[in-house]
Design an enzyme around this catalytic site. Structure first.
Site: not given
Ligand code: GSF
Length: 218
Positions: A9, A11-13
């Site tokens: 996803i 939003l995950s760095p």
């Protein structure tokens, strides 16, 4: 050759590290959303791909790989037209590897120690000692930036890893030009990449918004 599939996803760095690498290499891939916030990473099917149940996972030619740092290195080794993003020269590679380990063991680890309690245990504040560790990480980065890029004079996968992490830091600590001028200039330089918005900017904005909501900040 089957299509490369990236699970995760935005939003995950670490997922964004892999997106940046795929885009930099101009590779064709499919992105399959696995939202760990909704526990979509805890299905039997996903845990077969990655028993450690972290995102990102990359599926290529029937093999599943995880850990963004390992995936980014694999993609350049396998598909890079040259070794620019992950130099084969032993010394240059060692410097890139050091930065990748720094992200993995220090920078991202310190961020995850803050974000995991916020997301998983619904904690609403961050102890000062955890914020101090983030600031210490930013100061280290400032000292690493002797040249234009994080591991030397040219862009490498270490830039992608560290960029995806620090652009998420901004939800918790300000990154300002008075204290870390080289870091701010480097982020600006990286944000001019033609694929920046797609591969990092968009996901970082979602992460920052969500984190600020959790912390009750605007
Ligand atoms: C870290 C992946 C990670 O912690 C990497 O790929 O670079 N060293 C690994 N991913 C988190 C999401 S995030 O904080 O970006 C994750 O998948 N957490 C769910 C879990 O069960 O650990």
């Amino acid at each position: 050759m089957g299509k490369i599939v990236l699970y995760g996803i935005e939003l995950s760095p670490p997922v964004r590290t892999v997106l940046l690498t795929l885009e930099a290499l101009n590779l064709d891939y499919e992105f399959k959303v696995v939202n760990f916030l909704n526990k979509e990473h805890r299905t039997e099917e996903f845990e077969k791909k990655n028993p450690q149940h972290t995102v990102p996972v990359l599926e290529d030619d029937g093999h599943c790989l995880w850990d963004s740092h390992a995936i980014a290195a694999y993609l350049v080794n396998k598909y890079g037209k040259d070794d620019a993003l992950y130099p084969k020269d032993p010394l240059k590679r060692a410097v890139v590897d050091q930065r990748l380990h720094f992200d993995s063991g220090v920078l991202f680890a310190n961020a995850r120690n803050i974000t995991a309690p916020l997301f998983i245990r619904n904690v609403t504040d961050v102890p000062q000692e955890k914020i101090d560790l983030l600031n210490e990480g930013l100061n280290f980065l400032e000292s690493f930036l002797v040249h234009d890029f994080i591991a030397g004079e040219t862009m490498t996968i270490a830039d992608f890893s560290i960029l995806s992490t620090v652009t998420t830091y901004e939800a918790v600590v300000p990154i300002d030009a008075a204290r870390t001028p080289k870091l701010v200039a480097w982020i600006k330089r990286m944000s001019k990449l033609p694929y920046y918005e797609k591969a990092n900017g968009k996901g970082a904005a979602v992460a920052i918004k969500l984190l600020k909501e959790k912390l009750g900040r605007k």
